[in-house]
Motif scaffolding. Sequence first.
Motif, mmCIF file in Angstrom:
data_model
loop_
_atom_site.group_PDB
_atom_site.id
_atom_site.type_symbol
_atom_site.label_atom_id
_atom_site.label_comp_id
_atom_site.label_asym_id
_atom_site.label_seq_id
_atom_site.Cartn_x
_atom_site.Cartn_y
_atom_site.Cartn_z
ATOM 1 N N LYS A 90 -2.793 -2.329 2.625
ATOM 2 C CA LYS A 90 -3.469 -2.567 1.354
ATOM 3 C C LYS A 90 -4.893 -2.017 1.391
ATOM 4 O O LYS A 90 -5.390 -1.483 0.398
ATOM 5 C CB LYS A 90 -3.494 -4.066 1.043
ATOM 6 C CG LYS A 90 -2.141 -4.671 0.709
ATOM 7 C CD LYS A 90 -2.290 -6.134 0.327
ATOM 8 C CE LYS A 90 -0.954 -6.769 -0.018
ATOM 9 N NZ LYS A 90 -1.083 -8.168 -0.453
ATOM 10 N N ALA A 121 -4.830 1.747 0.899
ATOM 11 C CA ALA A 121 -4.514 2.043 -0.505
ATOM 12 C C ALA A 121 -5.719 1.774 -1.396
ATOM 13 O O ALA A 121 -5.991 2.544 -2.336
ATOM 14 C CB ALA A 121 -3.321 1.211 -0.957
ATOM 15 N N GLY A 128 0.790 -1.227 0.000
ATOM 16 C CA GLY A 128 0.000 0.000 0.000
ATOM 17 C C GLY A 128 0.816 1.267 0.000
ATOM 18 O O GLY A 128 0.268 2.355 -0.168
#
Length: 272
Positions: free
Chosen positions: A191, A194, A68
Amino acid sequence: MLIDTIVSDMDDTLLNDDCQLSAYTVDVLRRCTERGIRVILASGRAMDSMLPHLKRLNTGCPAIGCNGAQLINTDLTLMRCLYFDAATARELCAFMEENGFYVQVYDNTYFYYATECEPSKQYKKSSGMEGKAVGDLQTFLTFPTPKVLGINHPEEVTKVLPLAEERFKGRAAFSVSKPYFLEAEPPEVSKGNALRELSKIIGIDPEKTLVFGDSMNDLSMLNFTPNSVAMENGREEVKAIARYICQPNHQDGVARFIEEHVLNASAKEEKQ
């Protein structure tokens, strides 16, 4: 299952045990793209390590790298990257080395480590990245880096993780993609974060998104959607929170799940 976006981890999820995309997986994802279903890869790997797979799939979608820390444009250039300053990265390196870890850091092209050893050789083989031995890593590290990676026995990772989180609270985020990896990224990097950031840019509806993962660093993005899928070969903690379980990575579990529940399902709906 009405799905317009598929997000998948790479290692031990989309890739087989040889760290490759099978021809079957490539074909299934190509058919998704042809039907207008977005395919987004989200990996702990740095962008350079992801590029061969991104080029082969050619999905026309952005991607997520370094757990991320990196967002990657559709033309495979860096959209944005979050970095540790050199001083914080050196402190992380020192902490991991003091706890017996092999340690490496990254720039946009290479990964760097102190001396050639089995972990560095194995990482080169699995990631496809070029690495460089630099002697004293802390002396060498004078530039920002998106990730500090430590490698050790899984029991050592389990023991050191809470110590690292306490020591660097508010200054680093830690994740575990493989049992023997302890990965440090800048604060708030995950993640899931992101993916949420990417959703603001390209418009991703969690209800129409299918997410695949196998390890602890995938939990945040599996929680992004009600349509979460854990690999049969994944960690028990991941399988416990996922809505579905698919076949293991060495049996093309991601592609088989997509073909059955997305492609075949949408084909049936079109016929009705």
